[in-house]
Motif scaffolding. Structure first.
Motif: not given
Length: 311
Positions: A255, A258, A260-261, A263, A267, A269-271, A273
């Motif tokens: 996290t 950046d 993972i995020a 919600n 949890y 994945l972000t772009d 991730g």
């Protein structure tokens, strides 16, 4: 001239990963407070200290909710977990209202709870408390112990592990000279062969994974989340095969980078991730291709079928 003063301003995350190279056992430390409140925590910091007198030690974060009870308790118990007690390790690593509800335990010396089916147990009289930075180091004088001889649960590089005999640790008797390396009952036992194969495969894979600046559990988390819409920390426990404290540490690290995020309690994945997960898959595929290059496609199809049957 090179300054001989050691560098101490290093990355705490890298420091944690480096410490993970030291394999440890897994214990649950228990005690009872003055008002009868039972506490139990999963800890890998246990170690022997002295034979005369018989002393052992372990450490706890000073800010831990249970620490105050350990500071005032007259006794504590060390329950060394066996290899089939991973769920118990995870259970006592979580914050809960009553960790002992529904658990099988018995009262030990000073009221400290003891668990059945462990590898070993030590009942200790509180001997000393030492300042260890952000931890208290608790020293106990062993007044009773049990040795059940069960295979212990281990922890290494963010993941649970098991022990098996190193092939180079025991000198082969001369009468076995000329026999194949895998001759004998142990060498032909499918379970022990699988353990050794997984360990060898992982030992060759981990140094490659470090080039992505990830440890094993962080990489697993990215791959699992890449195959799922979203998961809670509890849902990640089983696929990551690690204690909750390490799962949470990995999620916090990812996290913070950046990858993972969060919600709600899940949890995702972000772009960044997802991109890193793709790199992990590419590395895993390349390692597999290298490891299995000498086998035919028919052999690999059979191997895959067997693995799926065993899952």
């Amino acid at each position: 001239m090179t300054d001989p003063t050691p560098e101490t301003n290093f990355d705490p995350k890298a420091f944690r990963r480096a410490l993970g190279n030291f394999a440890t056992g897994v214990t649950i430390i228990t005690a009872v407070g003055e008002n009868g409140e039972k506490v139990g925590v999963t800890a890998s910091s246990f170690n022997s200290l002295s034979m005369d007198p018989p002393l052992v030690l372990w450490s706890s974060m000073k800010t831990a909710r249970s620490c105050e009870i350990f500071e005032t308790a007259t006794h504590f118990a060390v329950n060394i977990l066996a290899s089939d007690q991973m769920d118990m390790s995870n259970h006592f690593a979580r914050q809960q209202e009553d960790k002992f509800a529904g658990m099988d335990w018995q009262e030990g010396i000073g009221g400290a709870p003891l668990f059945p089916n462990c590898a070993g147990r030590f009942q200790c009289e509180t001997y000393d408390k030492l300042d260890g930075g952000d931890h208290w180091i608790f020293v106990g004088k062993v007044v009773a112990f049990d040795d059940f001889g069960r295979s212990p649960l281990c922890f290494h590089q963010g993941s649970y592990a098991m022990t098996f005999s190193h092939p180079g640790a025991t000198k082969k008797p001369t009468e076995n000279a000329g026999k194949p390396a895998h001759a004998g009952r142990m060498g032909n036992h499918k379970f022990f062969l699988m353990l050794q194969a997984v360990q060898g495969y992982q030992d060759r894979y981990q140094p490659k994974l470090q080039t992505l600046d990830l440890n094993l559990i962080e990489a697993r988390a990215l791959l699992v989340l890449a195959a799922s819409d979203a998961m809670t920390a509890d849902e990640l426990l089983a696929p990551l095969n690690s204690p909750m404290v390490e799962v949470k540490a990995a999620l916090a690290n990812l996290t913070g980078r950046d990858m993972i995020a969060k919600n709600g309690d899940k949890y995702i994945l972000t772009d960044a991730g997802a991109s890193k997960a793709d790199q992990c898959w590419a590395l895993a595929d390349a390692h597999a291709e290298e490891a299995f290059s000498e086998f035919s496609q028919d052999q690999m199809d059979t191997f895959t079928t067997i693995l799926r049957k065993l899952v």
